[in-house]
Design a protein around this motif. Sequence first.
Motif, mmCIF file in Angstrom:
data_model
loop_
_atom_site.group_PDB
_atom_site.id
_atom_site.type_symbol
_atom_site.label_atom_id
_atom_site.label_comp_id
_atom_site.label_asym_id
_atom_site.label_seq_id
_atom_site.Cartn_x
_atom_site.Cartn_y
_atom_site.Cartn_z
ATOM 1 N N SER A 1 1.082 3.814 -8.826
ATOM 2 C CA SER A 1 -0.237 4.446 -8.891
ATOM 3 C C SER A 1 -1.365 3.462 -8.597
ATOM 4 O O SER A 1 -2.513 3.867 -8.464
ATOM 5 C CB SER A 1 -0.444 5.070 -10.282
ATOM 6 N N TYR A 2 -1.028 2.183 -8.515
ATOM 7 C CA TYR A 2 -1.967 1.143 -8.112
ATOM 8 C C TYR A 2 -1.433 0.483 -6.853
ATOM 9 O O TYR A 2 -0.329 0.790 -6.393
ATOM 10 C CB TYR A 2 -2.106 0.085 -9.209
ATOM 11 N N ILE A 3 -2.195 -0.441 -6.285
ATOM 12 C CA ILE A 3 -1.707 -1.275 -5.189
ATOM 13 C C ILE A 3 -1.206 -2.576 -5.812
ATOM 14 O O ILE A 3 -2.016 -3.383 -6.286
ATOM 15 C CB ILE A 3 -2.806 -1.535 -4.150
ATOM 16 N N PHE B 1 4.371 -3.449 -15.226
ATOM 17 C CA PHE B 1 2.921 -3.591 -15.064
ATOM 18 C C PHE B 1 2.477 -3.192 -13.665
ATOM 19 O O PHE B 1 1.477 -2.464 -13.498
ATOM 20 C CB PHE B 1 2.519 -5.029 -15.374
ATOM 21 N N LEU B 2 3.180 -3.644 -12.645
ATOM 22 C CA LEU B 2 2.771 -3.348 -11.279
ATOM 23 C C LEU B 2 2.887 -1.867 -10.939
ATOM 24 O O LEU B 2 2.119 -1.340 -10.122
ATOM 25 C CB LEU B 2 3.614 -4.163 -10.286
ATOM 26 N N GLU B 3 3.841 -1.184 -11.570
ATOM 27 C CA GLU B 3 3.973 0.261 -11.346
ATOM 28 C C GLU B 3 2.776 1.033 -11.849
ATOM 29 O O GLU B 3 2.399 2.059 -11.298
ATOM 30 C CB GLU B 3 5.235 0.778 -12.053
ATOM 31 N N GLY B 4 2.144 0.523 -12.950
ATOM 32 C CA GLY B 4 0.982 1.200 -13.507
ATOM 33 C C GLY B 4 1.379 2.324 -14.439
ATOM 34 O O GLY B 4 2.542 2.612 -14.681
ATOM 35 N N VAL C 1 0.852 -1.186 0.000
ATOM 36 C CA VAL C 1 0.000 0.000 0.000
ATOM 37 C C VAL C 1 0.888 1.235 0.000
ATOM 38 O O VAL C 1 1.575 1.518 0.990
ATOM 39 C CB VAL C 1 -0.928 0.020 1.234
ATOM 40 N N PRO C 2 0.931 1.987 -1.103
ATOM 41 C CA PRO C 2 1.807 3.158 -1.178
ATOM 42 C C PRO C 2 1.182 4.374 -0.502
ATOM 43 O O PRO C 2 -0.033 4.418 -0.236
ATOM 44 C CB PRO C 2 1.945 3.380 -2.683
ATOM 45 N N GLU C 3 2.008 5.338 -0.243
ATOM 46 C CA GLU C 3 1.511 6.588 0.323
ATOM 47 C C GLU C 3 0.536 7.231 -0.657
ATOM 48 O O GLU C 3 0.774 7.262 -1.863
ATOM 49 C CB GLU C 3 2.683 7.527 0.605
#
Length: 432
Positions: free
Chosen positions: A257-259, A429-432, A70-72
């Motif tokens: 930008s995504y979880i 992909f995970l970075e969005g 979970v990013p800030e």
Amino acid sequence: MRTPPRFDRGHTDDLMTYLAASPSPYHAVANAAERLEKAGFRQVSETDAWDGSLGGKYVLRGGAIIAWYVPEGAEPHTPFRIVGAHTDSPNLRVKPRPDSGAHGWRQVAVEIYGGPLLNSWLDRDLGLAGRLSLRDGTHRLVNIDRPLLRVPQLAIHLDRSVSSEGLKLDKQRHLQPVWGLGDDVRDGDLIAFLEQELGLPSGEVTGWDLMTHSVEPPAYLGRDKELLAGPRMDNLLSVHAATAALVAVATSGDGPSYIPVLAAFDHEENGSQSDTGADGPLLGGVLERSVFARGGSYEDRARAFAGTICLSSDTGHAVHPNYAERHDPTHHPRADAGPLLKVNVNNRYATDGSGRAVFAAACEKSGVPFQTFVSNNSMPCGTTIGPITAARHGIQTVDIGVAILSMHSARELCGAKDPYLLANALAAFLEG
């Protein structure tokens, strides 16, 4: 497209270490969890209340692991980006009453798990690994990683027809390994041996989930070491790449930008219908609890799921030089040419045109080339957790993977660069 990332053999070296250390799904998730812990992730229990704190967390259940970061700035309705894979591989698994034998040979009774290439288990030195359930309700992992068992093939002198008619194996009669000599076969011998190996008191083990594995380590192969041979690449190659990608994204400092999520399930090889399989409630429950722990409502959950995308990463078929006619004539995936986009219009794979665009964007961002796989119309098409994930959770899913040879053999083969290329595409992909 960007220039492809320069091959880092360190990634493939680490994959070889991971494969050798993960002879069962239980070991695979334990080793993935160890890598996540080093990156700052922490384990949460399903029986505890969850909080909405930032950072990396993971859940372990049997041979499955779900990890997320979970990013800030993440909102309760922030969508997820999931890489799905599976931890199990076809093999020989120990029966509830394992001790058997005949004619002076001590044997271990096994059951066929999944769809292995049976001949690949013949005359191969096998170890034994898995999970032991103890009297106090806890579990212990066990890995006898030395030559312990062997399934001996019948000598050609006793079956001359094998040269003209091919090898024919009866799953019940011909696949039972030997592990010693003697006529006095007693119930409890195998489990007593494992208790002794682990230093456990006699009678401490009350349940077991045990399986055989080849003790031959992974190895580079070929003139220039451009190939990788090893066990369980279907599908620990994807689990390893997804774990590396999740760690890279979580520790980059950029804030996705995504979880980002890693979802590695058990029991894909026999249908995924278990509490740790992709057709079970594990993934949906974890994602929902993550939304609710961050103060979200059911509406937030619906919004998050509607924007979620999953890459189902599983190995696929490279064109076989000796059986090229078995492949579609216009789709010949090659080793070290980048990951596969897997397509089947009958939904054996979940990819559609929109999903293709998502994967193409990730590959373009990372500079990774990709290929397309589709089955020969005259051949049945396999399937993955992709369609199951899409149908069960209502989320867009795309099927991808690395091209290999000898799928479902005790020892499989791929290009040495492809695991690294896959990990780079997954991180993008995970970075969005």
